[in-house]
Enzyme design. Structure first.
Site, PDB file in Angstrom:
ATOM      1  N   HIS A  84       0.933  -1.131   0.285  1.00 52.61           N
ATOM      2  CA  HIS A  84       0.106   0.153  -0.208  1.00 52.61           C
ATOM      3  C   HIS A  84       0.818   1.204   0.029  1.00 52.61           C
ATOM      4  O   HIS A  84       0.427   2.313  -0.643  1.00 52.61           O
ATOM      5  CB  HIS A  84      -0.876  -0.135   1.341  1.00 52.61           C
ATOM      6  CG  HIS A  84      -1.730   1.127   1.421  1.00 52.61           C
ATOM      7  ND1 HIS A  84      -1.347   2.123   2.481  1.00 52.61           N
ATOM      8  CD2 HIS A  84      -2.825   1.594   0.801  1.00 52.61           C
ATOM      9  CE1 HIS A  84      -2.409   3.239   2.116  1.00 52.61           C
ATOM     10  NE2 HIS A  84      -3.142   2.828   1.322  1.00 52.61           N
ATOM     11  N   GLU A 104       2.055   1.899  -3.714  1.00 54.64           N
ATOM     12  CA  GLU A 104       0.790   2.441  -4.282  1.00 54.64           C
ATOM     13  C   GLU A 104       0.884   4.052  -3.993  1.00 54.64           C
ATOM     14  O   GLU A 104       0.857   4.720  -5.110  1.00 54.64           O
ATOM     15  CB  GLU A 104      -0.481   1.932  -3.872  1.00 54.64           C
ATOM     16  CG  GLU A 104      -1.739   2.573  -4.420  1.00 54.64           C
ATOM     17  CD  GLU A 104      -2.840   2.813  -3.609  1.00 54.64           C
ATOM     18  OE1 GLU A 104      -3.293   3.879  -3.420  1.00 54.64           O
ATOM     19  OE2 GLU A 104      -3.199   1.760  -2.873  1.00 54.64           O
ATOM     20  N   HIS A 105       0.842   4.526  -2.837  1.00 53.23           N
ATOM     21  CA  HIS A 105       1.114   5.840  -2.612  1.00 53.23           C
ATOM     22  C   HIS A 105       2.343   6.838  -3.177  1.00 53.23           C
ATOM     23  O   HIS A 105       2.260   7.666  -3.942  1.00 53.23           O
ATOM     24  CB  HIS A 105       1.089   6.273  -1.152  1.00 53.23           C
ATOM     25  CG  HIS A 105      -0.171   6.046  -0.505  1.00 53.23           C
ATOM     26  ND1 HIS A 105      -0.741   7.077   0.313  1.00 53.23           N
ATOM     27  CD2 HIS A 105      -0.975   5.315  -0.345  1.00 53.23           C
ATOM     28  CE1 HIS A 105      -2.057   6.908   0.655  1.00 53.23           C
ATOM     29  NE2 HIS A 105      -2.010   5.651   0.525  1.00 53.23           N
ATOM     30  N   GLU A 127      -4.492   7.896   7.739  1.00 52.52           N
ATOM     31  CA  GLU A 127      -5.485   7.150   6.677  1.00 52.52           C
ATOM     32  C   GLU A 127      -5.814   5.814   7.993  1.00 52.52           C
ATOM     33  O   GLU A 127      -6.974   5.306   7.847  1.00 52.52           O
ATOM     34  CB  GLU A 127      -4.779   6.508   5.524  1.00 52.52           C
ATOM     35  CG  GLU A 127      -5.914   5.654   4.655  1.00 52.52           C
ATOM     36  CD  GLU A 127      -5.179   5.366   3.515  1.00 52.52           C
ATOM     37  OE1 GLU A 127      -6.095   4.809   2.747  1.00 52.52           O
ATOM     38  OE2 GLU A 127      -4.123   5.701   3.251  1.00 52.52           O
TER      39      GLU A 127
END
Length: 421
Positions: free
Chosen positions: A46, A49-50, A126
C-alpha cells in the site's frame, strides 16, 4: 472481441475494443497485496501505491496531478489483500498522454526519502481514519480474527511499527522484487488504436521476467472478537466460510446473498428492519480471495435492540437453510444480480476491471453472455444446497464494535444455534 497476448517476459496484455464509446480505461494489475508481505513488511504494498503518485524523474507530484486534470482523466490506484492496481480513464483523444503518464509513474517513480517521510504521515492519518470508521473497523477485526496467524489477517495499510522502518530504498527494493512480468496484467477497454497497443506493448516488455511464489494458504478459524467504543450504534458482522474468487458456484452464492440480504426485499431487511424496526442498515455481502472467502451479514443498531436483532438474524438464516428460497425469490435475485453485472459492464472502467481481475487469477475471462447464462442456470435446489453447506453454526464468527456485550455473551447466544450433539 477480447484480445489477449503474453509478452516474452510473462506480462499478460488483454484488451477489448468497444466501438460505440469515446472513453477508454487502462489498468495495471499486479498480483501483490498485503497477504504477500512478511510480517516486518506489513503495509509495504500500500505504501508503494502511494509513492507512485509522488513524482518521477521527469514529473513532480504536482505536475502528475495537474496533467491528469488537464486531460480530464481519472487517475487513481488501490491496494487489496492480493492486488495492487493503477488505472486511468479518459477520452480516447487523450489516451496517448494518459498512457505515458501512467507508465512514467509505474516505471520511473523516484521514491525520494523526503516524500517517504511525508507520505508516511498521510498513511498514519489514513489508519486513524479507518480506526474512527466503525464499519471498516468491524470488518478489519473480523479478518484478523478468522485468518489469525496468516498474512491474510493483517491490515492492508500496515501498522505504525512496520511503517516507521520503511525507507525509499527499501520500498523500491520491495517493488523491484514483486513487480515482475509473470505477476502483471495490463488491461485496456474502450476506444483505442493499434498505436496505443504498440506503445504499451513496448513499455511493459521492459519489466523483468519472473513470478513470485503463491502465498501460504489461509485457514479459516471461527472467532468472536469485540472492541468497545463510545459510539452511538453497535456495529456487528456475522460471518461464515464462503467461496474463493472464481469458484464455479459463485453465481449460486450471489443469488443466495441477494435473497438473504441483498436489497430492500431481502429476508433480513424485511424481518429485521421493516417488520421489527430493530435497525436502519442491514445487508449481506461476500468477501472473496484466491483460495478462500467469507459470507457476511452486517448491521448497525442501538445497544437496546442488539440482542433481539441478532436472534432474528440467526433465526432467519436457520430458516433459510432449512426451507430454501422460494421460486419468486430466486427469480428476483437472479434478475437483480444479472442486471447489476451486465449494466456495470457497459462502463469501460468496469470492463477493464473485469478483464484485469479475471486474467490475474484465472485463465478464462467470462463474457457477458456467459455470465447471463450462468445466472439463468441457478436453481432453487442449488441455492438451498449451498445454504445448507455455508450456514454451519459450528463455524460461525462474529465481530462487534461499540457499546457492546462481552465476548462470552455473544458466544453463548451463537452456541444455541449449533446443531444438537
Amino acid at each position: 472481441m477480447i484480445q489477449s497476448e503474453i509478452l516474452p517476459n510473462g506480462v499478460r496484455f488483454v484488451r477489448e475494443p468497444i466501438a460505440s464509446v469515446r472513453s477508454c480505461a487502462l489498468g495495471i494489475f499486479v498480483a501483490t497485496g498485503s497477504r504477500h508481505e512478511a510480517a516486518a513488511e506489513s503495509g509495504a504494498a500500500h505504501f508503494i501505491e502511494h509513492m507512485l503518485f509522488k513524482g518521477t524523474a521527469d514529473r513532480s507530484a504536482a505536475e502528475l496531478a495537474a496533467e491528469s486534470d488537464f486531460i480530464g482523466g481519472q487517475l487513481n490506484a488501490y491496494t487489496t489483500k492480493e492486488t495492487t492496481c493503477f488505472y486511468v480513464r479518459c477520452l480516447d483523444e487523450h489516451l496517448g498522454q494518459a498512457s505515458d503518464l501512467l507508465c512514467d509513474m509505474f516505471f520511473r517513480s523516484r521514491f525520494d526519502e523526503g516524500d517517504v517521510q511525508t507520505e508516511r504521515g498521510v498513511i498514519l492519518e489514513e489508519i486513524g481514519m479507518y480506526e474512527d470508521t466503525p464499519d471498516d473497523l468491524v470488518a478489519e477485526r473480523l479478518a484478523a480474527a478468522v485468518y489469525r496467524r496468516s498474512p491474510l489477517g493483517r491490515p492492508i495499510l500496515g501498522r505504525e511499527k512496520t511503517l516507521r522502518t520503511m525507507t525509499g530504498e527499501s520500498l523500491k527494493a520491495y517493488k523491484d522484487a514483486h513487480y515482475r512480468g509473470g505477476d502483471v496484467v495490463v488491461a485496456l477497454a474502450g476506444s483505442f488504436s493499434e498505436e496505443h497497443v504498440n506503445y504499451l506493448r513496448e513499455e511493459f516488455s521492459q519489466l523483468p521476467a519472473g513470478q513470485n511464489s503463491s502465498p501460504k494458504p489461509a485457514i479459516y478459524r471461527p472467532a468472536v472478537t469485540v472492541k468497545k467504543r463510545a459510539i452511538e450504534q453497535n456495529h456487528l458482522t456475522l460471518a461464515f466460510p464462503g467461496l474463493p474468487f472464481g469458484h464455479q458456484r459463485r453465481y449460486e452464492m450471489q443469488v443466495l446473498s441477494s435473497v438473504l440480504g441483498g436489497g430492500v426485499s431481502s429476508r433480513l431487511f424485511q424481518n429485521v428492519r421493516e417488520q421489527q424496526g430493530l435497525c436502519y442498515s442491514i445487508y449481506s455481502y461476500g468477501s472473496t480471495h484466491e483460495d478462500t472467502g467469507l459470507l457476511c451479514v452486517y448491521t448497525a443498531l442501538g445497544k437496546d435492540t442488539e440482542q433481539q436483532a441478532l436472534v432474528t438474524i440467526c433465526d432467519t438464516i436457520v430458516r433459510f437453510a432449512a426451507d430454501g428460497p422460494t421460486a419468486e425469490e430466486v427469480h428476483r435475485a437472479k434478475e437483480q444480480s444479472k442486471s447489476n453485472v451486465l449494466m456495470g459492464m457497459e462502463s469501460t472502467q468496469s470492463r477493464m476491471s473485469h478483464l484485469g481481475r479475471s486474467s490475474l487469477f484465472h485463465d478464462h475471462i467470462p463474457s457477458a453472455e456467459e455470465i447471463a447464462a450462468a445466472y439463468d442456470a441457478v436453481t432453487q435446489q442449488g441455492v438451498q444446497d449451498l445454504a445448507q453447506e455455508i450456514f454451519d453454526f459450528e463455524a460461525v464468527s462474529l465481530s462487534a464494535v461499540g457499546r457492546i456485550a462481552t465476548r462470552e455473551e455473544y458466544q453463548s447466544l451463537l452456541h444455541k444455534y449449533r446443531p444438537c450433539e
